[in-house]
Design an enzyme around this catalytic site. Structure first.
Site, PDB file in Angstrom:
ATOM      1  N   HIS A   1      -8.433  -2.783 -21.216  1.00  6.93           N
ATOM      2  CA  HIS A   1      -7.837  -1.814 -20.293  1.00  6.93           C
ATOM      3  C   HIS A   1      -6.317  -1.741 -20.404  1.00  6.93           C
ATOM      4  O   HIS A   1      -5.700  -0.818 -19.886  1.00  6.93           O
ATOM      5  CB  HIS A   1      -8.245  -2.189 -18.863  1.00  6.93           C
TER       6      HIS A   1
ATOM      7  N   HIS B   1      -0.567   6.644 -10.182  1.00  7.06           N
ATOM      8  CA  HIS B   1      -1.424   5.743 -10.952  1.00  7.06           C
ATOM      9  C   HIS B   1      -0.731   4.427 -11.290  1.00  7.06           C
ATOM     10  O   HIS B   1      -1.371   3.482 -11.764  1.00  7.06           O
ATOM     11  CB  HIS B   1      -1.854   6.468 -12.241  1.00  7.06           C
TER      12      HIS B   1
END
Length: 680
Positions: free
Chosen positions: A585, A428
């Site tokens: 985010h 990720h």
């Protein structure tokens, strides 16, 4: 209560999205956009989270009883919350947004409201554009099965008979626009759902299909399980398994059957039997489904008052003046803030590396790749220039698997070394490394980010990206790539934290330092910003810190399983959530550290998966100017009293309101960066 159930917390987040649609301070088209976001979020929630709970039904009762919260109980609460939210959703759409649009002479008309001129248009449009895409499925008591594609829209046709053959007609909104602009009438701008245009022509078209009686047409949609079910990732060809599994999403088990609640009970019963649905699958709705299509709702009037004011991304005040990004980064660190600043510098950096004769290698991790990607185009240019390009592609990034696999194949064909997913773990982290030959040795230039290499989402998602040649960071970033290339087993790093190896212990040590400072009577605090806070071990650590007197401020956009403000447990913890025009985010972790603050950026949330089951990087900010810039941005977010909500045990989502001057963080950050650009 020590923990909030994660799915209940997620529903509270989606409620905050719905609040933006309810906020009459937002322009009407932006309110429609938030309805679309809410709808899209909820659909994914049912396809992923609810479907996973359904799978517990197959687990033995003895095992289910051992679970802290029985899945069936959670499901019941979920359905109750969703029903309440859906009612509010329909109310704001019908009673506020549609009348508001009418005030601007924009009208959403149905098939009973067409003028004579519009009727002619609709008939012509249907015959020319629509009917070729229509299909009809028949079923009766003898043929009991029927198949609805995932997330597609359909009309169930009521022929007026309680027995006998029934028909289901598709609404082809995947190949045609969901909304059709009709001829204006007396200064009225008129828009029609594709659904209603079909309804208007339905009787005539169905007559050609041997159905001569149409008493009604009721909308319905089926969401299916989105899990790929890779039963064994550790043997065989994982990529081939992924490719074979992707098609299964369209045939997965039902997770939510949404239907027009005006559908007669006998028709619903027959559908339920024909499709093998349970009562838990049935979700009553209104006349229209798939509100995510409102992302594309047309504005034939082009009135600026209906939309947010433009916020074009700024150029970077220094990098925009540099002839060479590599030479600039060699001298000092830079930080980019998306979407407030242009994303172009990322692909520009790769293009410059492609042309630079001293650059030998480019390495990058790709988690969610845009379908039209300037980053991958720049990588292809680098390959064309003879550079050695290594790309790690996370093929298991949910709902982006197809795009990721496509670009992996294109890069591989062009000569890149492409490494795909690890079995059992996702990669990720967001890293780019440029290896440049300088004075007979390699010098490393790194991009470390909180968001994906995706220029499309970079226009909507608030993220930070550090550009650095600092050996403390860039050389350790190299170790992450060596890990991904199977050259080392465990990275040995002193500066960056790497999941699943050191992120958890690193965060816990930083919390312990604050606890020690508090117990010694020194100032002790943390400011932690993330998308989701779910890991119980880290939450318990925050509770321990709160009880020791550490002051903790949290900014959590989505899931927050921590319960703030509980006497004797979390008295010193305050949590807010920011939901506004852009999606927050970035992950930012600040620790008081006895007066010498430490600030980290990360690709990792505080979720168990990010700590233990993903490759992630949490990296410190060493450059004082970059540090101060980030600190200013976080301070603005902490003082937001327009779009911030308080997170509490009751999930009330109350807006933060006070007597201070109104401060909307996203607007203030945009202006702050504009002032830097102007040198103020």
């Amino acid at each position: 209560m020590q923990f909030t159930e994660r799915d209940i917390s997620w529903l509270a987040f989606n409620q905050r999205v719905l609040q933006e649609a309810q906020d009459d301070g937002n322009p009407l088209y932006e309110r429609l956009k938030f309805l679309a976001i809410y709808s899209s979020n909820l659909d994914e929630f049912f396809r992923v989270r609810v479907s996973s709970m359904r799978r517990f039904e197959k687990v033995k009762k003895k095992t289910r009883r051992k679970l802290e919260i029985p899945p069936k109980k959670v499901l019941k609460e979920i359905m109750s919350i969703v029903a309440t939210q859906q009612e509010a959703f329909g109310k704001v759409f019908r009673d506020e947004i549609l009348p508001g649009l009418a005030d601007y002479n924009i009208h959403l008309v149905n098939e009973l409201e067409y003028t004579e001129e519009q009727e002619k248009f609709v008939r012509k449009f249907f015959h020319k554009e629509v009917q070729q895409h229509l299909t009809v499925q028949f079923f009766d008591n003898k043929k009991s099965s029927i198949f609805l594609q995932n997330k597609q829209l359909y009309l169930l046709i009521d022929t007026g008979r309680k027995t006998g053959r029934l028909a289901v007609v598709n609404i082809p909104s995947t190949v045609l626009d969901r909304f059709v602009v009709l001829p204006a009438s007396e200064g009225r701008y008129c828009i029609s759902f594709l659904d209603d245009l079909i309804r208007y022509n339905l009787a005539e078209w169905l007559a050609s299909q041997k159905i001569n009686s149409v008493k009604g047409a009721y909308a319905m949609k089926l969401s299916r399980d989105a899990e790929l079910y890779l039963e064994d990732e550790f043997s065989g060809d994982l990529i081939q398994k992924l490719k074979e599994s992707l098609g299964g999403r369209d045939t997965g088990l039902p997770t939510r059957f949404l239907y027009d609640q005006k559908m007669p009970a006998h028709l619903l019963d027959r559908l339920k039997t024909a499709m093998g649905l349970s009562k838990y699958d049935l979700v009553p709705g209104a006349r229209y489904h798939n509100f995510n299509d409102f992302f594309g709702f047309p504005d034939p009037s082009s009135q600026s008052a209906l939309h947010d004011l433009p916020m074009p991304p700024h150029v970077h005040p220094e990098l925009s003046k540099k002839r060479s990004l590599l030479q600039a980064i060699k001298k000092k660190d830079y930080i980019l803030h998306f979407p407030y600043q242009k994303y172009d510098y990322v692909s520009q950096l790769i293009r410059e590396a492609a042309k630079d004769p001293k650059v030998e290698q480019i390495k990058i991790t790709l988690y969610r790749v845009a379908s039209k990607s300037a980053v991958t185009t720049a990588l292809l240019k680098a390959l064309d220039k003879g550079k050695e390009v290594t790309v790690f592609i996370e093929a298991k990034a949910r709902f982006d698997e197809t795009s990721n696999l496509y670009w992996g194949e294109q890069l591989e064909k062009a000569g890149a070394k492409v490494i795909y997913s690890y079995p059992g773990i996702k990669v990720h982290t967001k890293l780019l490394l440029i290896c440049r030959r300088e004075r007979k040795s390699l010098r490393y230039y790194a991009y470390l980010g909180t968001g994906n290499f995706n220029e499309k989402t970079a226009k909507l998602y608030c993220d930070h990206a550090l550009l650095t040649a600092d050996p403390r960071l860039a050389t350790e970033a190299l170790q992450v790539f060596q890990l991904l290339e199977h050259k080392i087993i465990v990275p040995i790093t002193k500066h960056i934290l790497v999941s699943p190896f050191t992120s958890r212990i690193g965060m816990e040590r930083l919390i312990d330092k604050e606890i020690s400072n508090a117990e010694a009577g020194k100032p002790a605090y943390m400011i932690l910003k993330m998308n989701s806070l779910e890991d119980q071990q880290l939450i318990e650590k925050l509770y321990e810190a709160s009880q020791a007197g550490v002051q903790i401020q949290l900014i959590v956009r989505g899931i927050c399983c921590l319960v703030p403000g509980q006497p004797g447990l979390s008295d010193n913890i305050r949590v807010i959530s920011l939901v506004d025009r852009f999606l927050e985010h970035a992950r930012v972790y600040i620790f008081g550290n006895g007066g010498k603050e430490k600030l980290y950026l990360a690709s990792a949330d505080w979720m168990t998966r990010n700590m233990d089951r993903r490759v992630e990087v949490i990296f410190p900010i060493y450059d004082p100017a970059v540090f101060q810039e980030l600190r200013t941005i976080v301070d603005l977010q902490l003082t937001d009293n327009v779009k911030a909500r308080l997170i509490d045990a009751e999930q009330t989502n109350a807006y933060v309101r006070n007597d201070k001057k109104k401060l909307r963080a996203q607007m203030e950050i945009y202006q702050f960066l504009n002032r830097k650009l102007l040198g103020k």
